[in-house]
Design an enzyme around this catalytic site. Structure first.
Site, mmCIF file in Angstrom:
data_model
loop_
_atom_site.group_PDB
_atom_site.id
_atom_site.type_symbol
_atom_site.label_atom_id
_atom_site.label_comp_id
_atom_site.label_asym_id
_atom_site.label_seq_id
_atom_site.Cartn_x
_atom_site.Cartn_y
_atom_site.Cartn_z
ATOM 1 N N HIS A 159 -37.362 10.863 6.799
ATOM 2 C CA HIS A 159 -37.707 11.369 7.566
ATOM 3 C C HIS A 159 -36.308 10.613 8.101
ATOM 4 O O HIS A 159 -35.542 10.620 8.247
ATOM 5 C CB HIS A 159 -38.540 10.616 8.326
ATOM 6 C CG HIS A 159 -39.615 10.252 8.238
ATOM 7 N ND1 HIS A 159 -40.597 11.663 9.459
ATOM 8 C CD2 HIS A 159 -40.613 9.591 7.687
ATOM 9 C CE1 HIS A 159 -41.961 11.619 8.886
ATOM 10 N NE2 HIS A 159 -42.085 10.427 7.816
ATOM 11 N N SER A 280 -7.810 21.825 9.680
ATOM 12 C CA SER A 280 -8.123 21.989 11.568
ATOM 13 C C SER A 280 -6.690 22.148 11.423
ATOM 14 O O SER A 280 -5.469 21.200 11.028
ATOM 15 C CB SER A 280 -8.810 20.432 12.382
ATOM 16 O OG SER A 280 -8.330 20.584 13.188
ATOM 17 N N LYS A 286 -8.526 15.823 8.681
ATOM 18 C CA LYS A 286 -9.387 16.149 8.549
ATOM 19 C C LYS A 286 -9.849 17.127 7.626
ATOM 20 O O LYS A 286 -8.914 18.407 6.587
ATOM 21 C CB LYS A 286 -10.222 17.162 9.448
ATOM 22 C CG LYS A 286 -10.306 16.905 11.480
ATOM 23 C CD LYS A 286 -11.481 16.427 11.291
ATOM 24 C CE LYS A 286 -12.234 17.471 11.805
ATOM 25 N NZ LYS A 286 -14.013 16.935 11.409
ATOM 26 N N GLU A 293 -21.085 24.164 4.471
ATOM 27 C CA GLU A 293 -21.517 24.860 5.389
ATOM 28 C C GLU A 293 -21.693 26.296 5.523
ATOM 29 O O GLU A 293 -23.061 26.325 6.079
ATOM 30 C CB GLU A 293 -20.633 24.459 6.413
ATOM 31 C CG GLU A 293 -20.112 23.068 7.089
ATOM 32 C CD GLU A 293 -19.144 22.729 7.725
ATOM 33 O OE1 GLU A 293 -19.437 21.706 8.477
ATOM 34 O OE2 GLU A 293 -18.518 23.097 7.554
#
Ligand code: ARG
Length: 465
Positions: A159, A280, A286, A293
Site C-alpha cells: 500500500h 525545465s 530541475k 516517465e
C-alpha cells in the site's frame, strides 16, 4: 498520386477514386516488409521452377529482378505508388518493368493473402529475436544492480507504506522474474508463429503441384501450416506478439514508476544518471526523469494496440477480409515503442545509483521490524500470532509517541508490556537480522537472494540469444 497502371482493375469500368486509393493503400504501413517480401518471392520462384511449374529460365530472371529491386529500395531509388495498394503489388509491378513477361508467372499458385502473412511472420520472427536479445541485456543489468547492492537494506512496501525490511537485491530480482516470464512468452509465441503460410493461396490451396516443404525449409520455418482457411485469416501470432509486448510494457512501466518515485527529491533513494534526464525551461534546479516517465506513458500505446487488434479480429468470418490489413500499423507501433522502452530501461538500470544513506535514515525512523517483534513473541514467549500482533501494535503506539524506533525502547519499558521479554529481542529486531532470518524459499535472506542470482546467471548464459 497514381503513376503506374494498377493491373488488378481489369474488371472495373472506372479508375479508383482518390478517396478510395487513400483508404485502400497500406503502402505506408507495409513498406517495411520489402526485404521479407523479396525473400519469400525468391523462395516461391525457386520452388515453382524445381516443381516444373515455371521454367528455370523464368525463375532465374525473376530472382535477379527481385535482387535488383531490393538494391533499389535500399538505395532509395525505388518509386512507390499508392495506387498499387501495397508493397507486394509495388514490387510485382516493378519486376514486370525490369524483366517483362516472366514477372507475370511469379504469382502462380500463391495469393497476396498467403504472401502477406508469410512476410509478416518472417519480419516478426526477426523482431521477436531482437526483443529477446534486449530482454536478455535488461535482465543482465538487473542481475548486476541486484548483486552489487545486495547488502543494502530497503523498505519493502505494501500500500505504498513501509512494510518489512528487504534487500535491494531482492527488489531488483523481483523485476528479473517478471522479465524472465516475458522472455518465455516471447519464445512461446515464436514457436507458435514458426509455421509457413506460403502455399495456402487465397484461401483454398492451389491446383499447382507446389512443394510447401521446400519453401518452409528455404524460409526457415519449422513446418507448413495445416489449414489453408485458417492460414490466411489467422492473426493469432499478431495478438501473441502484441500481448507479450503489452505485459512486458506493463512490467517496464511499473519499474519506471518505482524508479520515478524513488528518484524523486522527496524520497531520494535512487538516482537516475544525468544522461537520462531533462531539465525545465523555467526552473533551473530541475532534473526530470523524462525517460522513465515516457516508458510509463508508452505502455499505454502498447496495450492500446493489443486492444485494437482483439477488436479488429473478433467479428471477422473466415477467411481474409480487408480489415486484416490494419494489423501492420499496430505491429510496427508496438515494436517501435517496445524497442524505445527497452533501450532506455537498459540504460537506466545499468547506470542507476542507490542512495544508501538516505535509505538508512528513513528506515531508522520506521517500524519496518514490527512484524519481527510479533514473531519474536510467538517464537520465544509462546504467544499466538494474533495476540502477539495486538501487543506489538500497542508497543508501536508507545514508540511512536516517544518518537523512537522499536530497537530504542528500553528493556524496562518492554517489561511493562510483558515481564518475560528479554534482551535477545534487540538482536532479532536488528534490520540485517530481520532480512537474514527470512530464509524461506524465495524470501529476502541474503543467502536466498545469492542463490537466486547465481541460478539466474546460469540460466541467462544458457539463453538462446
Ligand atoms: N495489402 C493487403 C494486406 O495487407 C494484402 C492482401 C490483399 N488481399 C486481398 N484479398 N485484397 O492485408
Amino acid at each position: 498520386m497514381s503513376i503506374k497502371k494498377n493491373k488488378l482493375r481489369d474488371r472495373f469500368n472506372k479508375k479508383s477514386s482518390e478517396s478510395f486509393i487513400n483508404i485502400n493503400s497500406s503502402l505506408e504501413n507495409d513498406k517495411f516488409l520489402f526485404e521479407e517480401d523479396i525473400q519469400a518471392s525468391i523462395a516461391h520462384a525457386t520452388m515453382l521452377s524445381s516443381q516444373k511449374i515455371i521454367s528455370n529460365k523464368d525463375s532465374k530472371k525473376i530472382i535477379s529482378g527481385l535482387k535488383k529491386i531490393r538494391t533499389e529500395i535500399k538505395n532509395n531509388k525505388f518509386i512507390f505508388d499508392d495506387n498499387l495498394e501495397d508493397i507486394h503489388m509495388n514490387i510485382e509491378s516493378r519486376l514486370e518493368e525490369l524483366i517483362g513477361d516472366a514477372a507475370e508467372r511469379l504469382h502462380t499458385g500463391r495469393s497476396r493473402n498467403d504472401q502477406v502473412v508469410t512476410d509478416l511472420k518472417l519480419w516478426m520472427k526477426k523482431d521477436n529475436i531482437l526483443i529477446s536479445k534486449k530482454l536478455k541485456k535488461l535482465k543482465s543489468a538487473l542481475l548486476q544492480v541486484a548483486s552489487k547492492n545486495i547488502l543494502i537494506t530497503f523498505p519493502g512496501l505494501t500500500h505504498l507504506q513501509t512494510a518489512q525490511p528487504i534487500s535491494v537485491g531482492h527488489f531488483f530480482m523481483a523485476y528479473f522474474e517478471m522479465f524472465n516470464r516475458d522472455t518465455n512468452r516471447f519464445s512461446d509465441s515464436f514457436r507458435r508463429m514458426n509455421e509457413n503460410p506460403l502455399g495456402a493461396g487465397a484461401l483454398a490451396g492451389t491446383n499447382f503441384p507446389i512443394d510447401r516443404n521446400k519453401t518452409t525449409k528455404m524460409l526457415g520455418f519449422k513446418k507448413p501450416t495445416k489449414n489453408s482457411l485458417d492460414t490466411v485469416s489467422d492473426r493469432d501470432f499478431v495478438v501473441d506478439f502484441l500481448s507479450s509486448s503489452s505485459l512486458m510494457a506493463v512490467h517496464l512501466s511499473r519499474l519506471a514508476e518505482e524508479i520515478t518515485l524513488y528518484n524523486s527529491d522527496l524520497v531520494g533513494f535512487f538516482k537516475i544518471g544525468d544522461q537520462l534526464m531533462s531539465s525545465s525551461s523555467i526552473m533551473p534546479q530541475k532534473k526530470n526523469p523524462d525517460g522513465a516517465e515516457l516508458i510509463r506513458a508508452k505502455s499505454s500505446t502498447i496495450s492500446g494496440n493489443l486492444s485494437s487488434m482483439l477488436n479488429l479480429l473478433k467479428s471477422l468470418p473466415l477467411t481474409y477480409s480487408k480489415d486484416l490489413q490494419e494489423d501492420k500499423a499496430l505491429v510496427t507501433s508496438t515494436s517501435k515503442n517496445i524497442h524505445l522502452c527497452l533501450d532506455c530501461m537498459i540504460e537506466i538500470i545499468s547506470t542507476i545509483k542507490i542512495e544508501r544513506s538516505n535509505i538508512d535514515k528513513k528506515l531508522k525512523s520506521s517500524f519496518a521490524n514490527a512484524t519481527d517483534l510479533a514473531d519474536w513473541l510467538v517464537i520465544n514467549l509462546g504467544y499466538s500470532f494474533r495476540s502477539a500482533h495486538n501487543l506489538t501494535a500497542k508497543i508501536v503506539n508507545f514508540a511512536e509517541k516517544k518518537k523512537i524506533s522499536l530497537n530504542k525502547i528500553s528493556m524496562k519499558d518492554y517489561k511493562k508490556f510483558d515481564k518475560n521479554i528479554d534482551k535477545s529481542l534487540y538482536g532479532f529486531l536488528d534490520l540485517k537480522n530481520s532480512i537474514n532470518n527470512k530464509k524461506s524459499y524465495g524470501g529476502t535472506a541474503i543467502s536466498e537472494i545469492r542463490k537466486m542470482i547465481s541460478q539466474a546467471r546460469k540460466e541467462l548464459s544458457n539463453e538462446k540469444y
